[in-house]
Design an enzyme around this catalytic site. Sequence first.
Site, PDB file in Angstrom:
ATOM      1  N   GLU A 286     -12.772 -23.667  23.234  1.00 34.18           N
ATOM      2  CA  GLU A 286     -14.190 -23.971  23.476  1.00 34.18           C
ATOM      3  C   GLU A 286     -14.783 -24.280  22.113  1.00 34.18           C
ATOM      4  O   GLU A 286     -14.701 -23.468  21.204  1.00 34.18           O
ATOM      5  CB  GLU A 286     -14.863 -22.772  24.127  1.00 34.18           C
ATOM      6  CG  GLU A 286     -14.008 -22.263  25.287  1.00 34.18           C
ATOM      7  CD  GLU A 286     -14.730 -21.404  26.272  1.00 34.18           C
ATOM      8  OE1 GLU A 286     -15.951 -21.553  26.388  1.00 34.18           O
ATOM      9  OE2 GLU A 286     -14.071 -20.584  26.912  1.00 34.18           O
ATOM     10  N   CYS A 320     -23.848 -22.509  20.027  1.00 34.47           N
ATOM     11  CA  CYS A 320     -23.180 -23.768  20.387  1.00 34.47           C
ATOM     12  C   CYS A 320     -24.079 -24.548  21.338  1.00 34.47           C
ATOM     13  O   CYS A 320     -23.991 -25.764  21.433  1.00 34.47           O
ATOM     14  CB  CYS A 320     -21.842 -23.479  21.017  1.00 34.47           C
ATOM     15  SG  CYS A 320     -21.959 -22.278  22.326  1.00 34.47           S
TER      16      CYS A 320
HETATM   17  P1  NAD Z   1     -14.780 -21.584  13.119  1.00 30.37           P
HETATM   18  O1  NAD Z   1     -14.029 -22.690  13.765  1.00 30.37           O
HETATM   19  O2  NAD Z   1     -15.020 -21.677  11.662  1.00 30.37           O
HETATM   20  O3  NAD Z   1     -14.011 -20.203  13.343  1.00 30.37           O
HETATM   21  C1  NAD Z   1     -13.698 -19.740  14.634  1.00 30.37           C
HETATM   22  C2  NAD Z   1     -12.571 -18.734  14.544  1.00 30.37           C
HETATM   23  O4  NAD Z   1     -11.393 -19.394  14.076  1.00 30.37           O
HETATM   24  C3  NAD Z   1     -12.846 -17.588  13.554  1.00 30.37           C
HETATM   25  O5  NAD Z   1     -12.360 -16.389  14.097  1.00 30.37           O
HETATM   26  C4  NAD Z   1     -12.018 -17.984  12.346  1.00 30.37           C
HETATM   27  O6  NAD Z   1     -11.617 -16.879  11.587  1.00 30.37           O
HETATM   28  C5  NAD Z   1     -10.822 -18.659  12.991  1.00 30.37           C
HETATM   29  N1  NAD Z   1     -10.091 -19.604  12.143  1.00 30.37           N
HETATM   30  C6  NAD Z   1     -10.531 -20.284  11.061  1.00 30.37           C
HETATM   31  N2  NAD Z   1      -9.552 -21.081  10.580  1.00 30.37           N
HETATM   32  C7  NAD Z   1      -8.476 -20.907  11.384  1.00 30.37           C
HETATM   33  C8  NAD Z   1      -7.175 -21.464  11.430  1.00 30.37           C
HETATM   34  N3  NAD Z   1      -6.801 -22.360  10.556  1.00 30.37           N
HETATM   35  N4  NAD Z   1      -6.323 -21.054  12.395  1.00 30.37           N
HETATM   36  C9  NAD Z   1      -6.722 -20.164  13.330  1.00 30.37           C
HETATM   37  N5  NAD Z   1      -7.952 -19.621  13.346  1.00 30.37           N
HETATM   38  C10 NAD Z   1      -8.810 -19.974  12.392  1.00 30.37           C
HETATM   39  O7  NAD Z   1     -16.142 -21.415  13.947  1.00 30.37           O
HETATM   40  P2  NAD Z   1     -17.310 -20.382  13.689  1.00 30.37           P
HETATM   41  O8  NAD Z   1     -18.057 -20.792  12.471  1.00 30.37           O
HETATM   42  O9  NAD Z   1     -16.821 -18.997  13.787  1.00 30.37           O
HETATM   43  O10 NAD Z   1     -18.234 -20.630  14.984  1.00 30.37           O
HETATM   44  C11 NAD Z   1     -19.114 -21.680  15.088  1.00 30.37           C
HETATM   45  C12 NAD Z   1     -18.530 -22.792  15.926  1.00 30.37           C
HETATM   46  O11 NAD Z   1     -18.171 -22.301  17.201  1.00 30.37           O
HETATM   47  C13 NAD Z   1     -19.540 -23.912  16.207  1.00 30.37           C
HETATM   48  O12 NAD Z   1     -18.884 -25.147  16.123  1.00 30.37           O
HETATM   49  C14 NAD Z   1     -19.976 -23.633  17.642  1.00 30.37           C
HETATM   50  O13 NAD Z   1     -20.470 -24.752  18.335  1.00 30.37           O
HETATM   51  C15 NAD Z   1     -18.708 -23.122  18.231  1.00 30.37           C
HETATM   52  N6  NAD Z   1     -18.943 -22.325  19.435  1.00 30.37           N
HETATM   53  C16 NAD Z   1     -18.613 -22.860  20.640  1.00 30.37           C
HETATM   54  C17 NAD Z   1     -18.845 -22.147  21.802  1.00 30.37           C
HETATM   55  C18 NAD Z   1     -18.486 -22.708  23.165  1.00 30.37           C
HETATM   56  O14 NAD Z   1     -18.540 -21.950  24.128  1.00 30.37           O
HETATM   57  N7  NAD Z   1     -18.140 -23.971  23.283  1.00 30.37           N
HETATM   58  C19 NAD Z   1     -19.425 -20.878  21.729  1.00 30.37           C
HETATM   59  C20 NAD Z   1     -19.744 -20.361  20.470  1.00 30.37           C
HETATM   60  C21 NAD Z   1     -19.497 -21.089  19.332  1.00 30.37           C
END
Ligand code: NAD
Length: 515
Positions: A286, A320
């Site tokens: 997501e 999001c």
């Molecule tokens: P992010 O992608 O930076 O991180 C998300 C998760 O991935 C964190 O736990 C992070 O530690 C982990 N991560 C980072 N690099 C990684 C890698 N290389 N391999 C595996 N895991 C890794 O996102 P964020 O800043 O935590 O959250 C914000 C984003 O999430 C925004 O883009 C927002 O739109 C999205 N979001 C989407 C929804 C939805 O339901 N569609 C809901 C909430 C947030």
Amino acid sequence: MVLPFKNEPYKDFTCDCNRKPQLEAIAALEKKYGTTYPLYIDGKDVKAPETFASINPADKDKVVGNFQKANEELAEKAMQAALKAFEWWRFYDYRERANILLKAAHIARRRRYEINAGMILEEGKNWLEADADTAEGIDFLEFYGREMLRLGPNQPVTPFPGENNEFRYIPLGVGLVIPPWNFPWAILVGMSSAAIVTGNTIILKPSSDSPYMGQLFVEIMKEAGLPAGVLNYLTGPGAIAGEYLVKHPKTRFISFTGSKEVGLRIIENAGKTAEGQIWIKRVVAEMGGKDCILVDSEADIDAAVEAVAVAAFGFQGQKCSACSRAIIDEKVYDEFVKKLIPRVKKITVGPTTDTANWMGPVINEKALKNTQSYIEIGKKEGKLLAGGNEVKGNGYFLEPTVFGDVAFDARIAQEEIFAPVLALVKCKDFDDGLRIVNSTEFGLTGAVFTQNRTKIAKAKDHFHVGNMYINRKCTGALVDVQPFGGFNMSGTDSKAGGRDYLLLFMQGKSIAERF
Ligand code: NAD
């Protein structure tokens, strides 16, 4: 007997009966500042060679907690524990698994102010946003528990003479659960509990901006009686634990919520078959959004202004589902702007421990700098109508910022900023508005304001988002009321809090016995 599912009501903080315990919970967590928390692997607290600090973004000298920096060796240990536990957890009575979730919901209710306090201090949520997040997590536990009671027994099949046919859902295996920091309780709880209740074992790797909220979940699941090895909690850098485990041959599925960039990378890595891997990894991802509210010439402008202000700047625009574009019919554009700007200027910014502040800080320094660079881009792409500056304090505070006269294809109208920055885009008419609505690569949420039923019907068909709202804001989806998840680059089309969500963590087995 388990009663039908009902959404958890929110606390009314105008009542001292809620205000006082909330203040006490904040003070209690402040007293615990600087505590070091362990990893949780195979039912045991485990330490890593190094730790990292999770700080309060509203007061950056304050360390909410120190957390372990898991390395590959510890990630492997978590994998072995989860593999071992899967061998018996997958056959554990589904009613018992459901019961653990229902019990956890009960404990979370009891610890509600403490959970809220975590989000007020670790993520800078205001009290109402924090409480809504806690309530949503409780909803996920209650709803997925009930869903498992529905999906646990054999499912109906068409009878066939001379045979006994069964169809049942079985779990997948060891899953890697990677939630974001912005709904650090609700999304983490929802993703983890869905995978667990369906009979999988998991390695939960939270965001490094919100490890304290994952710690609370681990404590609650332990208290609810979740056996050792089912939930393994691994804090640390996304790349080390995340990449190592995403590529691991024994990882059966990955449940991810976060940015498009990280999501696509996970999908790519999970698509490569590792040596010894005997399945195709399933990825539920997501991802981001560039959500909008379309304001028609026949709209209630006051209602639209209120919805845009709340959806754009609630939790500092870090949802999001946040409204980052308002697309306004040119016939009402001036009236809309005239009303919106004073409304936005009324928004108060500062530490949310003080309820006088509606907006808190952005999550970290990187987010602050990234937003500031988008604000500079915005100054070239549009007219700065409100905000644009950092707000004084010891945290990452920004003014709610609005740019007017932005072209639909400008960067600030196309790229997810994930901060309190709103772009106003003019459209010629309703059809032009719908074209602009669908002009980004995302498709998560959106709303339309109009009193015209023909236009409402048209929007229902053409507004291409997973969560569409009419004459209300585009944030605030409720579990099983508005199952949540987007189209296109917003993810793999799943619906969290919906009646088909648990199926993403199971596979169907058909058994036929000839008499
Ligand atoms: P992010 O992608 O930076 O991180 C998300 C998760 O991935 C964190 O736990 C992070 O530690 C982990 N991560 C980072 N690099 C990684 C890698 N290389 N391999 C595996 N895991 C890794 O996102 P964020 O800043 O935590 O959250 C914000 C984003 O999430 C925004 O883009 C927002 O739109 C999205 N979001 C989407 C929804 C939805 O339901 N569609 C809901 C909430 C947030």
